[in-house]
Design a protein around this motif. Structure first.
Motif, PDB file in Angstrom:
ATOM      1  N   LEU A 176       0.846  -1.191   0.000  1.00  0.00           N
ATOM      2  CA  LEU A 176       0.000   0.000   0.000  1.00  0.00           C
ATOM      3  C   LEU A 176       0.879   1.237   0.000  1.00  0.00           C
ATOM      4  N   PRO A 177       0.471   2.289  -0.715  1.00  0.00           N
ATOM      5  CA  PRO A 177       1.224   3.544  -0.654  1.00  0.00           C
ATOM      6  C   PRO A 177       1.234   4.087   0.775  1.00  0.00           C
ATOM      7  N   VAL A 178       2.323   4.705   1.156  1.00  0.00           N
ATOM      8  CA  VAL A 178       2.420   5.293   2.492  1.00  0.00           C
ATOM      9  C   VAL A 178       1.485   6.495   2.582  1.00  0.00           C
ATOM     10  N   LEU A 179       0.710   6.550   3.653  1.00  0.00           N
ATOM     11  CA  LEU A 179      -0.247   7.644   3.851  1.00  0.00           C
ATOM     12  C   LEU A 179       0.244   8.524   4.988  1.00  0.00           C
ATOM     13  N   GLN A 180       0.456   9.800   4.694  1.00  0.00           N
ATOM     14  CA  GLN A 180       0.922  10.748   5.699  1.00  0.00           C
ATOM     15  C   GLN A 180      -0.202  11.719   6.048  1.00  0.00           C
ATOM     16  N   PRO A 181      -0.856  11.558   7.216  1.00  0.00           N
ATOM     17  CA  PRO A 181      -1.934  12.473   7.591  1.00  0.00           C
ATOM     18  C   PRO A 181      -1.393  13.866   7.926  1.00  0.00           C
ATOM     19  N   ASP A 182      -2.260  14.865   7.802  1.00  0.00           N
ATOM     20  CA  ASP A 182      -1.866  16.250   8.108  1.00  0.00           C
ATOM     21  C   ASP A 182      -1.549  16.406   9.596  1.00  0.00           C
ATOM     22  N   THR A 183      -2.306  15.721  10.426  1.00  0.00           N
ATOM     23  CA  THR A 183      -2.078  15.756  11.868  1.00  0.00           C
ATOM     24  C   THR A 183      -2.017  14.332  12.399  1.00  0.00           C
ATOM     25  N   GLU A 184      -1.294  14.140  13.482  1.00  0.00           N
ATOM     26  CA  GLU A 184      -1.150  12.811  14.068  1.00  0.00           C
ATOM     27  C   GLU A 184      -2.450  12.404  14.757  1.00  0.00           C
ATOM     28  N   PRO A 185      -3.092  11.325  14.324  1.00  0.00           N
ATOM     29  CA  PRO A 185      -4.354  10.925  14.943  1.00  0.00           C
ATOM     30  C   PRO A 185      -4.116  10.249  16.290  1.00  0.00           C
ATOM     31  N   GLU A 186      -5.139  10.280  17.127  1.00  0.00           N
ATOM     32  CA  GLU A 186      -5.090   9.538  18.386  1.00  0.00           C
ATOM     33  C   GLU A 186      -5.674   8.153  18.134  1.00  0.00           C
ATOM     34  N   VAL A 187      -4.851   7.146  18.263  1.00  0.00           N
ATOM     35  CA  VAL A 187      -5.272   5.766  17.978  1.00  0.00           C
ATOM     36  C   VAL A 187      -5.039   4.907  19.207  1.00  0.00           C
ATOM     37  N   SER A 188      -6.076   4.196  19.606  1.00  0.00           N
ATOM     38  CA  SER A 188      -5.982   3.295  20.748  1.00  0.00           C
ATOM     39  C   SER A 188      -5.898   1.850  20.263  1.00  0.00           C
ATOM     40  N   ARG A 189      -5.089   1.063  20.955  1.00  0.00           N
ATOM     41  CA  ARG A 189      -5.030  -0.369  20.680  1.00  0.00           C
ATOM     42  C   ARG A 189      -5.721  -1.170  21.779  1.00  0.00           C
ATOM     43  N   GLY A 190      -6.446  -0.482  22.623  1.00  0.00           N
ATOM     44  CA  GLY A 190      -7.097  -1.145  23.751  1.00  0.00           C
ATOM     45  C   GLY A 190      -8.445  -1.741  23.388  1.00  0.00           C
ATOM     46  N   ASN A 191      -8.841  -2.756  24.124  1.00  0.00           N
ATOM     47  CA  ASN A 191     -10.144  -3.391  23.908  1.00  0.00           C
ATOM     48  C   ASN A 191     -11.326  -2.516  24.340  1.00  0.00           C
ATOM     49  N   PRO A 192     -11.244  -1.781  25.477  1.00  0.00           N
ATOM     50  CA  PRO A 192     -12.424  -1.013  25.912  1.00  0.00           C
ATOM     51  C   PRO A 192     -12.914  -0.017  24.865  1.00  0.00           C
ATOM     52  N   GLU A 193     -11.984   0.632  24.165  1.00  0.00           N
ATOM     53  CA  GLU A 193     -12.381   1.626  23.167  1.00  0.00           C
ATOM     54  C   GLU A 193     -13.094   0.971  21.981  1.00  0.00           C
ATOM     55  N   ALA A 194     -12.590  -0.190  21.549  1.00  0.00           N
ATOM     56  CA  ALA A 194     -13.239  -0.909  20.454  1.00  0.00           C
ATOM     57  C   ALA A 194     -14.622  -1.392  20.872  1.00  0.00           C
ATOM     58  N   ILE A 195     -14.741  -1.853  22.101  1.00  0.00           N
ATOM     59  CA  ILE A 195     -16.040  -2.325  22.605  1.00  0.00           C
ATOM     60  C   ILE A 195     -17.030  -1.168  22.700  1.00  0.00           C
TER      61      ILE A 195
END
Length: 243
Positions: A111-130
């Motif tokens: 996949l082409p590298v995607l560079q967002p304009d701002t750094e997103p807040e990304v969680s790898r935790g289960n509670p947020e997905a739930i």
């Protein structure tokens, strides 16, 4: 998924040299010999009496059936389209059969590298997905399958979780990807963004990426096109009413 690449995914994202890895992974999943799939091969039959489903997969033009021996043998001579449409599977499975699913399979090895304009807040935790799942209709939650995929990436906005892309590793070779977006935030590219993020993570770990878009799920089909996923197969499966 369309038969060609969309503008958003115009770069090639799957190369013919990766077919062997996909074929190996699916052969193992369907209970077939490792090298069963081939360019000039005929119909394949995988007999797995312990499973509770009947599955048909068309991969790069070759069809494979997998399930209990009796049902696989009954389905062996039925037309491809009848099996892939799902109705024939339901009839064969008989009383108590349910959960018919039909879809398109696509794969990504780059996949082409995607560079967002701002750094997103990304969680790898289960509670947020739930929490995100509680904001979505049950059918969407079931289709995305976030809860059964152990590697989760959830985009967090000020109001809470907005979108999640997650993958599970199949046969040690393929990262099977699912995406879920909060209904109020759809059609904004958030699902595509998170799918790219999760796919890049999986590719960096050395896996190919697989996306299964349910035939009736317009959103999943649009996502596949946006990613430039190359449609390479179809799948239909039904759960058996057995104990």
């Amino acid at each position: 998924m369309s038969s060609g690449s969309s503008e958003a995914g115009s770069a090639r994202t799957f190369h013919s040299g990766s077919r062997g890895i996909v074929r190996l992974a699916w052969a193992r999943r369907l209970g077939l010999p490792d090298l069963a799939f081939s360019d000039d091969g005929g119909r394949l039959l995988g007999c797995l009496d312990a499973v509770s489903s009947l599955t048909v997969v068309e991969l790069f033009g070759q069809l494979a059936l997998s399930g209990p021996t009796e049902l696989v043998e009954e389905a062996a001579d039925l037309p491809d389209e009848d099996l892939l449409a799902g109705g024939a599977l339901l009839r064969l499975a008989g009383h108590g059969a349910h959960g018919l699913s039909t879809g398109v399979l696509g794969f990504v090895d780059d996949l082409p590298v995607l560079q967002p304009d701002t750094e997103p807040e990304v969680s790898r935790g289960n509670p947020e997905a739930i929490e995100l799942e509680t904001r979505c209709p049950p059918d969407d939650v079931s289709s995305a399958g976030i809860e059964r995929r152990e590697h989760r990436f959830t985009l967090m906005l000020p109001d809470g979780p907005a979108a999640c892309a997650a993958y599970s590793v199949r046969e040690g070779l393929i990262a099977d990807l699912g995406v879920l977006v909060a209904p109020a935030l759809r059609r904004r590219g958030l699902g595509t963004f998170m799918a790219r993020l999760a796919a890049h993570e999986a590719l960096a770990e050395g896996y190919l990426v697989q996306l299964e878009a349910q035939a009736q799920n317009v959103g999943a089909l649009r996502l596949a096109d946006a990613l430039g996923v190359v449609p390479s197969g179809r799948i239909a499966s039904v759960l058996l009413g057995r104990t």
